[in-house]
Design a protein around this motif. Sequence first.
Motif, PDB file in Angstrom:
ATOM      1  N   GLN A  29    -110.794 -18.336   7.045  1.00 37.18           N
ATOM      2  CA  GLN A  29    -109.813 -17.475   7.705  1.00 37.18           C
ATOM      3  C   GLN A  29    -108.402 -18.007   7.565  1.00 37.18           C
ATOM      4  O   GLN A  29    -107.477 -17.264   7.239  1.00 37.18           O
ATOM      5  CB  GLN A  29    -110.161 -17.261   9.173  1.00 37.18           C
ATOM      6  CG  GLN A  29    -109.306 -16.188   9.832  1.00 37.18           C
ATOM      7  CD  GLN A  29    -109.463 -14.841   9.151  1.00 37.18           C
ATOM      8  OE1 GLN A  29    -110.548 -14.296   9.080  1.00 37.18           O
ATOM      9  NE2 GLN A  29    -108.365 -14.286   8.629  1.00 37.18           N
ATOM     10  N   ASP A  33    -105.308 -16.169   5.595  1.00 35.85           N
ATOM     11  CA  ASP A  33    -104.025 -15.881   6.244  1.00 35.85           C
ATOM     12  C   ASP A  33    -102.865 -16.537   5.509  1.00 35.85           C
ATOM     13  O   ASP A  33    -101.837 -15.910   5.268  1.00 35.85           O
ATOM     14  CB  ASP A  33    -104.053 -16.339   7.699  1.00 35.85           C
ATOM     15  CG  ASP A  33    -104.961 -15.484   8.559  1.00 35.85           C
ATOM     16  OD1 ASP A  33    -105.323 -14.364   8.140  1.00 35.85           O
ATOM     17  OD2 ASP A  33    -105.329 -15.950   9.655  1.00 35.85           O
ATOM     18  N   GLN A  36    -102.402 -14.923   2.045  1.00 37.99           N
ATOM     19  CA  GLN A  36    -102.255 -13.471   2.128  1.00 37.99           C
ATOM     20  C   GLN A  36    -103.150 -12.785   1.096  1.00 37.99           C
ATOM     21  O   GLN A  36    -102.714 -11.951   0.311  1.00 37.99           O
ATOM     22  CB  GLN A  36    -100.795 -13.051   1.953  1.00 37.99           C
ATOM     23  CG  GLN A  36     -99.910 -13.553   3.067  1.00 37.99           C
ATOM     24  CD  GLN A  36     -98.509 -13.007   2.981  1.00 37.99           C
ATOM     25  OE1 GLN A  36     -97.934 -12.878   1.904  1.00 37.99           O
ATOM     26  NE2 GLN A  36     -97.940 -12.686   4.132  1.00 37.99           N
ATOM     27  N   PRO A  59    -107.485 -11.316   5.324  1.00 37.58           N
ATOM     28  CA  PRO A  59    -106.243 -11.831   5.912  1.00 37.58           C
ATOM     29  C   PRO A  59    -105.800 -10.998   7.113  1.00 37.58           C
ATOM     30  O   PRO A  59    -106.011  -9.788   7.144  1.00 37.58           O
ATOM     31  CB  PRO A  59    -105.239 -11.712   4.762  1.00 37.58           C
ATOM     32  CG  PRO A  59    -105.763 -10.595   3.923  1.00 37.58           C
ATOM     33  CD  PRO A  59    -107.265 -10.686   4.020  1.00 37.58           C
ATOM     34  N   THR A  60    -105.208 -11.680   8.086  1.00 36.30           N
ATOM     35  CA  THR A  60    -104.611 -10.976   9.218  1.00 36.30           C
ATOM     36  C   THR A  60    -103.102 -10.869   9.039  1.00 36.30           C
ATOM     37  O   THR A  60    -102.420 -10.250   9.844  1.00 36.30           O
ATOM     38  CB  THR A  60    -104.916 -11.699  10.548  1.00 36.30           C
ATOM     39  OG1 THR A  60    -104.380 -13.020  10.484  1.00 36.30           O
ATOM     40  CG2 THR A  60    -106.418 -11.765  10.808  1.00 36.30           C
ATOM     41  N   THR A  61    -102.584 -11.480   7.962  1.00 39.94           N
ATOM     42  CA  THR A  61    -101.144 -11.518   7.704  1.00 39.94           C
ATOM     43  C   THR A  61    -100.682 -10.449   6.715  1.00 39.94           C
ATOM     44  O   THR A  61     -99.490 -10.339   6.443  1.00 39.94           O
ATOM     45  CB  THR A  61    -100.762 -12.903   7.159  1.00 39.94           C
ATOM     46  OG1 THR A  61    -101.614 -13.197   6.040  1.00 39.94           O
ATOM     47  CG2 THR A  61    -100.928 -13.973   8.228  1.00 39.94           C
TER      48      THR A  61
END
Length: 138
Positions: A29, A33, A36, A59-61
């Motif tokens: 993870q 992130d 990207q 990705p959370t970004t």
Amino acid sequence: MMGILDLERFTSLSNEQCEIILGMAENLQIIADLSQADIFIDCLLEEDNASLIVAEAKPTTIVSLYKNSMLGQIAYEEMEPGVLFSLKTGKPLFGSRGITEERGIMQQDIVPIKDLYGETIAVLIKERQNLVIIRKYK
């Protein structure tokens, strides 16, 4: 979003090899992130021309390339030749092109994951949209 398959159920890897992959998966993870990009771990299937996605992190970004989870999906050599090359040769590959079912052409960076004896047991894959190709065809 991260996920991992039951390695002992879906692969023929030893317990020691599974532990190496699980250790790597713990960091997927933050890698997704930071880079990207979608991050995957694939293992070679017995058919030798396909791999199984055993771990993933979106990705959370940035927006992921994938709407749905790819966990447990099979990646075939004709769609992702770089993945199979790295699994079979144990060599890294950067800037390889692959084809996704959802989004078309993407770029992959692939490095082997090896056990304590130097045997390739899986590959770590970073996937991003290939912006050069996208710009060229717009």
